[in-house]
Design an enzyme around this catalytic site. Structure first.
Site, PDB file in Angstrom:
ATOM      1  N   GLY A 286      10.691  -7.684  -1.513  1.00 53.36           N
ATOM      2  CA  GLY A 286      11.572  -7.406  -0.386  1.00 53.36           C
ATOM      3  C   GLY A 286      12.885  -6.852  -0.902  1.00 53.36           C
TER       4      GLY A 286
ATOM      5  N   GLU B 107       8.459 -17.437  -2.526  1.00 53.61           N
ATOM      6  CA  GLU B 107       8.408 -16.217  -3.337  1.00 53.61           C
ATOM      7  C   GLU B 107       9.814 -15.722  -3.663  1.00 53.61           C
ATOM      8  OE1 GLU B 107       6.974 -11.533  -3.051  1.00 53.61           O
ATOM      9  OE2 GLU B 107       6.372 -12.950  -1.497  1.00 53.61           O
TER      10      GLU B 107
ATOM     11  N   GLY C 150      27.934   2.170 -26.498  1.00 48.96           N
ATOM     12  CA  GLY C 150      26.677   2.759 -26.963  1.00 48.96           C
ATOM     13  C   GLY C 150      25.668   1.730 -27.420  1.00 48.96           C
TER      14      GLY C 150
ATOM     15  N   ASP D 177       9.467 -17.719   1.596  1.00 49.75           N
ATOM     16  CA  ASP D 177      10.648 -18.455   1.146  1.00 49.75           C
ATOM     17  C   ASP D 177      10.516 -18.835  -0.327  1.00 49.75           C
ATOM     18  OD1 ASP D 177      11.490 -18.240   3.731  1.00 49.75           O
ATOM     19  OD2 ASP D 177      11.121 -20.323   4.272  1.00 49.75           O
TER      20      ASP D 177
ATOM     21  N   GLN E 167      28.151  -1.513 -20.147  1.00 50.99           N
ATOM     22  CA  GLN E 167      29.442  -0.842 -20.224  1.00 50.99           C
ATOM     23  C   GLN E 167      30.329  -1.491 -21.279  1.00 50.99           C
ATOM     24  OE1 GLN E 167      30.115   1.875 -18.434  1.00 50.99           O
ATOM     25  NE2 GLN E 167      32.197   2.168 -19.204  1.00 50.99           N
TER      26      GLN E 167
ATOM     27  N   GLU F 266       0.857  -1.188   0.000  1.00 49.79           N
ATOM     28  CA  GLU F 266       0.000   0.000   0.000  1.00 49.79           C
ATOM     29  C   GLU F 266       0.891   1.235   0.000  1.00 49.79           C
ATOM     30  OE1 GLU F 266      -2.744  -0.205   3.247  1.00 49.79           O
ATOM     31  OE2 GLU F 266      -3.523  -2.179   2.663  1.00 49.79           O
TER      32      GLU F 266
ATOM     33  N   SER G 245      16.757  -5.351  -1.254  1.00 49.79           N
ATOM     34  CA  SER G 245      18.039  -5.934  -0.830  1.00 49.79           C
ATOM     35  C   SER G 245      18.348  -5.582   0.619  1.00 49.79           C
ATOM     36  CB  SER G 245      19.164  -5.434  -1.743  1.00 49.79           C
ATOM     37  OG  SER G 245      19.035  -5.969  -3.046  1.00 49.79           O
ATOM     38  N   GLU G 246      17.937  -4.388   1.036  1.00 48.81           N
ATOM     39  CA  GLU G 246      18.166  -3.985   2.427  1.00 48.81           C
ATOM     40  C   GLU G 246      17.383  -4.869   3.389  1.00 48.81           C
ATOM     41  OE1 GLU G 246      19.341  -0.830  -0.275  1.00 48.81           O
ATOM     42  OE2 GLU G 246      17.481  -1.965  -0.093  1.00 48.81           O
TER      43      GLU G 246
END
Length: 379
Positions: A364, A240, A340, A238, A336, A128, A366-367
């Site tokens: 979720g 997911e 281009g 788990d 990289q 939400e 990475s933090e």
């Protein structure tokens, strides 16, 4: 099982690769099926996957599925992602199907699981505007109606595949307690009072706002138990995270393969750029990282199958964290190395990057994964 695949699993992955090469092996096919990269789901291709029986890969046989396990579902996600098969509805559908398999009534399973096998897409509505990483803070409210049913009002956002879904697994508040006041509801997407509005992103139209205004649900719409939705959600996280890790493993492999192919033929200063040590060492590092992800994902999947009653939160979070960060790094490095050309929409690399960047946010961040792993270490 671990990291080694059975003969049947090897045949399954080979068949998926053949399908991907046939249906979307050319740039022209991929552009047409994805509407120039603006969508990750094509209904016609999804129907073909259903006809082959692959969408029911981890659905029990009693509901028309193949009866496979978590490993087979992960292989499906890895290979379709690597082959750029536009079957983006499968991730949320597999997550929802597992929730119904665990907690749904027989009637709910009959409807949702059989529909999954036949090509229907499902979505899960949790987040939400003020409840993203903190799912327990959600405000969408389901109140008991005098007729014994429920009346739902609220606003969900960033809901993947809601615009494609026949079924929405809704998580709503049914009592004030933050973590013990949530309930799951089985909601047909065409229920009166539901409005789905796409959110335009750099990855196209895959996520949505979902508005629920005086939505009436019958008493039997509850999935599992009233006020037990938090525990039910945790039981499914788990899988997911493992499913998302598998998808990003496939994307990392594809971005790597595209970069490798380019640097072998692109010449500068009279030599293929892949012959330069700076590029060669980058690719060596990426190849090693991707192999680590593959081993981790396969091992966690095997563990989940060997002991389905045991939570594997630490391991699943590690898999999700590692796979998404490696996918993002691989796509960035690939861009990289291609210069281009990697930035041009004529090539797939820019699309790989758009898909990889957001993977470190959804399911979720990475933090959050690092927090879960840290807590598991007693910190």
């Amino acid at each position: 099982m671990g990291t080694r695949l059975s003969v049947e699993q090897q045949d399954f992955t080979a068949a998926l690769r053949d399908f991907a090469a046939r249906e979307c092996g050319s740039r022209e096919q991929r552009e047409r099926l994805s509407k120039d990269g603006s969508t990750a789901h094509d209904p016609d291709v999804y129907r073909k996957l259903a006809d082959l029986g692959w969408l029911g890969v981890c659905v029990p046989q009693e509901y028309g599925g193949a009866g496979g396990g978590i490993t087979e579902a992960c292989l499906f996600l890895e290979e379709t992602s690597h082959g750029m098969v536009p079957s983006g509805g499968f991730v949320t559908t597999a997550i929802v199907a597992k929730a119904y398999e665990r907690f749904g009534t027989h009637a709910q399973k009959e409807r949702v699981l059989r529909a999954t096998v036949n090509g229907a897409v499902a979505s899960i509505a949790m987040s939400e505007p003020e409840a993203g990483s903190d799912v327990g803070a959600l405000r969408c409210r389901a109140e008991r109606h005098p007729d014994g049913g429920w009346l739902v009002n609220g606003h969900k956002t960033w809901i993947s595949n809601a615009h494609l879904a026949e079924t929405i697994l809704l998580v709503a508040r049914t009592s004030p307690d933050k973590h013990h006041g949530l309930t799951m509801f089985d909601v047909p997407a065409d229920t009166p009072g539901i409005s789905v509005r796409p959110i335009e992103t750099m990855g196209g139209s895959e996520v949505n706002d979902v508005y629920l205004t005086d939505v009436r649900l019958p008493a039997e719409a509850v999935v599992g138990d009233v006020d037990r939705g938090w525990g039910q959600l945790m039981a499914g996280l788990d899988h997911e995270r493992l499913f998302l890790a598998s998808s990003m493993l496939g994307l990392a492999r594809r971005a790597f393969d595209d970069a490798l192919s380019h640097v072998k033929v692109r010449e500068q200063f009279g030599s293929p750029v892949g012959s330069f040590q700076a590029i060669r060492h980058r690719l060596a590092d990426l190849a090693t990282e991707i192999e680590c992800v593959r081993l981790l994902v396969r091992e966690v999947a095997a563990d989940c199958e060997a002991a389905p009653e045991r939570r594997s939160s630490r391991e699943a979070s590690m898999a999700k964290l590692k796979a998404t960060e490696v996918a993002k790094r691989t796509a960035l490095e690939g861009m990289q190395m291609m210069g281009g050309y990697g930035y041009a929409t004529e090539y797939d690399m820019e699309r790989h990057l758009r898909s990889a960047v957001v993977s470190t946010v959804y399911g979720g961040t990475s933090e959050i994964q690092r927090e879960i792993i840290g807590h598991a270490l007693g910190l």
